[in-house]
Scaffold this active site. Structure first.
Site, PDB file in Angstrom:
ATOM      1  N   ASP A 357      66.401 -38.829  21.621  1.00 38.54           N
ATOM      2  CA  ASP A 357      66.272 -38.880  20.167  1.00 38.54           C
ATOM      3  C   ASP A 357      64.803 -39.095  19.830  1.00 38.54           C
ATOM      4  O   ASP A 357      64.148 -39.982  20.400  1.00 38.54           O
ATOM      5  CB  ASP A 357      67.118 -40.017  19.589  1.00 38.54           C
ATOM      6  CG  ASP A 357      67.085 -40.026  18.072  1.00 38.54           C
ATOM      7  OD1 ASP A 357      67.898 -39.299  17.468  1.00 38.54           O
ATOM      8  OD2 ASP A 357      66.254 -40.756  17.501  1.00 38.54           O
ATOM      9  N   LEU A 358      64.288 -38.275  18.917  1.00 39.55           N
ATOM     10  CA  LEU A 358      62.881 -38.388  18.528  1.00 39.55           C
ATOM     11  C   LEU A 358      62.711 -39.562  17.566  1.00 39.55           C
ATOM     12  O   LEU A 358      63.434 -39.681  16.573  1.00 39.55           O
ATOM     13  CB  LEU A 358      62.403 -37.100  17.861  1.00 39.55           C
ATOM     14  CG  LEU A 358      62.505 -35.826  18.719  1.00 39.55           C
ATOM     15  CD1 LEU A 358      61.921 -34.646  17.968  1.00 39.55           C
ATOM     16  CD2 LEU A 358      61.803 -36.001  20.068  1.00 39.55           C
ATOM     17  N   ASP A 400      67.297 -34.184  15.379  1.00 39.93           N
ATOM     18  CA  ASP A 400      66.195 -34.489  16.298  1.00 39.93           C
ATOM     19  C   ASP A 400      66.717 -34.998  17.630  1.00 39.93           C
ATOM     20  O   ASP A 400      66.032 -35.748  18.316  1.00 39.93           O
ATOM     21  CB  ASP A 400      65.251 -35.516  15.664  1.00 39.93           C
ATOM     22  CG  ASP A 400      65.972 -36.819  15.315  1.00 39.93           C
ATOM     23  OD1 ASP A 400      67.218 -36.824  15.400  1.00 39.93           O
ATOM     24  OD2 ASP A 400      65.312 -37.797  14.956  1.00 39.93           O
TER      25      ASP A 400
END
Length: 821
Positions: A357-358, A400
């Protein structure tokens, strides 16, 4: 001798001369005559008797033959009649009644040429004349009338019937009802024509082969598909036409089925048309056997699926890949993971699953727009692709979030690779409108295969591990190792355990509802109770909602939990209504359910299934759902439409935890609610806090002006209750009045007709010291912390000046785990 003869004749002569013999002679003659007459009479008598006997016997035989003929004729299925030369019917058998419905007497002397169908009259007259004049037999098809109307098709045979002089003066007509056969033949002809029409107009082409596999029928549709005329393919071998290569696996499969005399269905193959174009066919065939079960060949159909095949491959790519990055999507990733787990178990290897996950990507996306966000996602996708082997799987789950499968690698080697990825992502950035945009990433890792754990479990584990990486400070890797024993890993295990437990409880209906009374300031017709969910762990102990609510929300079970609570309450309400017990029940809805249009028809169906009175149900919605859960924030118009749809069905609504958010009054303006539950943070210190009293008074005056009832939460002392009544709060809920209990019927009898005044002289429940069941129950609840639901925890206050409230963490309400116990 001579002497004797001479003496005889002498005597005779003497007698004659003397006539002594005459009387005797006359007597003899008379007797002879009489005897002759009698003999003649007797012979005539005997002859007459014999003749009469013969005539009688012959007559009886004729009558017997006639009777047998009539019986045979009447019992014959076919119609039989005898007519004279003019066609008048002189004899009819019983079949005329059975088949046509006419009685024999009705048709006797009726002329056949005038009786049959108008189109057959001239033909029948000609047949009768021909048979009478020339003899012989004539066959024809006729239509006879039916007594009920309509006509019956018959096959007719006419044959001359000669008299004793061998002159034909009568005709025997033998007719057979062929209506059903004609219908079948007509239907067969129509079906044959229909088949030809379908075969000629269908985009598919039909075919039939003989025992050797050579075409013996091909429909015209083959021209549109392969470009051949049907005559060109007759006699050619089917396999040679469709498969150019003898070693084609598809050909081998079809031939194997043919050898076993088995059908084959929708086999797809690529072939070439007459003009050399590639064509994808979908081929089906079934074996054909005759009545003796002898194999005669195959027949089937073939469809041109070239366009759909190409389109399907295109759709498959769209359905399995992410349109922005070109990576696999989440659904395809799961398929690949399932395959990887199977192969790893089969070959004794291992690998890892990564969930990525960004960090702070949403800030970039919201601040600089989707174009900037897409550029970052494309850059990150390239880095991830470049950082793994060609055999590894990289996917974008959505937003994301990314996921990776690394095959045949140990955890330490994978962790080293991931650390390099983290460094590359940290160093990566894009220049957008003069600004350098960067992101980092949090990664969760889990090893596979795990004993008796499939793809779903691995995905949950990796997902939770990724969240633990975020909790630990982001921009890092967290490995969910099976032999780890840290507190963080234990939390991951606990959530996974509760996911399984929740699913089991939902599938087996293993949860319990408790109900807490809401006591009005003034007596009302029906008491009101809030439904509170209780789920038990495997040891039978009541579990705190904090243990399972996060797991339910994270893994998509919260809405299912909401509907299960609603269903259980509806069942209880229905049972109480049948017994004449009248209560109102409030039910909490989660943020996932609030505003979801798909929930409305489900609630309507539940209402109809259990035929409950919707006016006795109040749905509680918490304003902090939208304020403190941005991921689930819905448009206010969606929430309003959701509430209005249920209100139209008769349900009521309450706005729970009122005053905890900065937009409380806006919600009160745009949402059509019947009740407002003032958050307990304003209630519990009413006696000592003047500011709280001011806020509560303002809320009550506002709600009174809008026609909305008010309820105060966390009422635990008589003094608090007295201040509430003084400020005009319409009802109270808390341990001063009641603790949650499972028996709603008993509670209904206990609280019907009660108001706050009934509790003015009693001790608060927490201070009850008397011995017995109540004391034991209170001690048990206090000891196990079961008197506190999730909603009892402090929430942020609108009064920012109060530091103790600003510092408190907002928490989400559990479905059905609403107000304070």
């Amino acid at each position: 001798m001579r002497g004797l003869m001479h003496q005889f004749w002498a005597t005779v002569w003497s007698s004659i001369v003397n006539l002594t013999w005459l009387p005797w002679a006359i007597g003899i003659l008379a007797a002879s005559f009489v005897a002759m007459i009698f003999g003649w009479w007797w012979a005539k008598r005997e002859l007459r008797r014999k003749l009469n006997s013969a005539v009688e016997q012959r007559t009886r035989r004729l009558e017997d033959v006639s009777r047998r003929f009539r019986v045979m004729a009447d019992n014959a299925y076919d119609l039989i009649c005898i007519s004279n030369a003019e066609g008048r019917m002189e004899y009819l058998n019983a079949a005329f009644t059975r088949v046509l419905g006419f009685g024999k007497e009705e048709l006797r002397d009726v002329r056949l040429p005038e009786w049959v169908h108008p189109r057959n009259r001239e033909d029948l007259g000609e047949i009768l004349r021909r048979v009478v004049a020339q003899g012989g037999t004539v066959e024809a098809n006729m239509r006879f009338p039916h007594v009920g109307g309509g006509w019956v098709d018959v096959e007719l045979i006419a044959k001359g019937l000669p008299d004793s002089d061998w002159v034909v003066r009568s005709v025997v007509l033998h007719a057979r009802d062929v209506s059903q056969r004609k219908k079948m033949l007509d239907e067969l002809a129509r079906n044959e024509q229909r088949f030809k029409d379908f075969a000629g107009s269908s985009a598919d082409w039909l075919w039939e082969t003989d025992v050797a596999g050579n075409f013996r029928y091909v429909s015209p549709g083959v021209t549109n598909v392969l470009g051949y005329d049907p005559e060109e393919l007759i006699g050619q071998n089917q396999m040679n036409v469709l498969y150019a290569n003898d070693e084609d696996s598809g050909r081998e499969l079809v031939q194997n089925r043919i050898e076993r005399r088995q059908p084959y269905r929708e086999l797809e193959l690529w072939t070439k048309s007459k003009h050399g174009d590639r064509v994808c066919l979908r081929l089906s065939g079934i074996p054909v056997f005759d009545a003796m079960q002898e194999f005669k060949g195959y027949r089937g159909a073939a469809s041109n699926v070239t366009a759909s095949k190409v389109e399907r491959e295109h759709v498959f790519r769209l359905a399995t890949t992410d349109h922005l990055t070109g990576l696999l999507n989440g659904a395809r990733f799961k398929e690949e993971l399932e395959r990887a787990v199977v192969l790893a178990r089969r070959h004794g290897t291992s690998g890892v699953v990564l969930f990525i996950d960004l960090d702070r990507f949403k800030e970039v996306n919201d601040t600089h727009g989707h174009e900037a966000g897409d550029r970052i996602l494309l850059g990150v996708a390239d880095i991830l692709r470049d950082s793994v082997r060609s055999t590894d799987i990289v996917a974008r789950r959505g937003g994301d979030e990314f996921s990776i499968i690394m095959h045949n690698i140990d955890v330490e080697s994978a962790a080293a690779k991931v650390q390099r990825m983290i460094e590359r992502i940290k160093a990566f950035g894009i220049d957008y409108n003069g600004t350098r945009l960067t992101v980092t990433m949090s990664v969760g890792m889990v090893q596979y295969p795990q004993e008796e754990k499939g793809a779903d479990h691995l995905i949950m584990s990796a997902d939770l591990a990724m969240y633990r990486a975020k909790d630990m400070g982001r921009n890092r890797l967290f490995v969910d190792a099976t032999d780890a024993g840290s507190e963080t890993v234990g939390s991951v295990r606990a959530q996974l355990k509760w996911v399984d437990r929740l699913r089991y409880c939902l599938e087996h209906d293993e949860f319990q509802m408790y109900y807490q009374a809401i006591v009005p300031a003034h007596k009302k017709e029906r008491p009101l109770f809030e439904a509170l969910l209780r789920i038990f762990d495997e040891d039978g102990k009541v579990a705190s909602p904090a243990l399972y609510i996060d797991a339910a929300e994270h893994f998509g079970l919260i809405q299912q939990l909401d509907l299960a609570v609603v269903r259980r309450v509806f069942i209880t309400q229905r049972a109480l209504m049948d017994e004449g017990v009248n209560v109102d029940v409030s039910i909490n809805l989660s943020s996932r359910t609030l505003g979801d249009p798909a929930v409305v028809p489900k609630l309507r169906q539940l209402m109809e299934d259990y035929t409950i009175d919707p006016t006795r149900i109040i749905f509680e919605v918490t304003e902090t759902m939208a304020l403190h859960d941005p991921a689930q924030m819905r448009d206010i118009d969606e929430i309003r439409h959701f509430i209005n749809s249920l209100r139209e069905m008769g349900f009521r609504f309450a706005l729970d935890d009122f005053g905890t958010g900065f937009t409380s009054f806006r919600y009160l303006k745009v949402l059509d609610v019947d009740l407002v539950k003032i958050d307990g943070e304003y209630i519990k210190d009413l006696v000592t806090d003047a500011d709280d009293r001011l806020f509560v008074k303002s809320m009550v005056e506002l709600c009174d002006g809008l026609g909305i009832e008010t309820i105060g939460e966390f009422v635990e002392t008589k003094e608090t209750m007295a201040v509430m009544k003084e400020l005009g709060v319409g009802a109270g809920q808390g341990w001063l009045f009641a603790k949650p209990q499972p028996d709603l019927k008993a509670l209904a009898f206990e609280y019907t007709g009660k108001s706050m005044d009934d509790f003015a002289d009693g001790l608060p429940l927490l201070e009850v010291a008397k011995k017995g069941t109540m004391a034991e129950q209170v001690a048990h609840f206090v000891k196990n912390g079961a008197h506190k639901d999730v909603k009892t925890e402090p929430r942020a206050s609108v009064k920012a000046a109060k530091e103790k409230r600003v510092a408190k963490v907002a928490k989400k309400a559990a479905p059905g785990a609403g107000a304070a116990d």
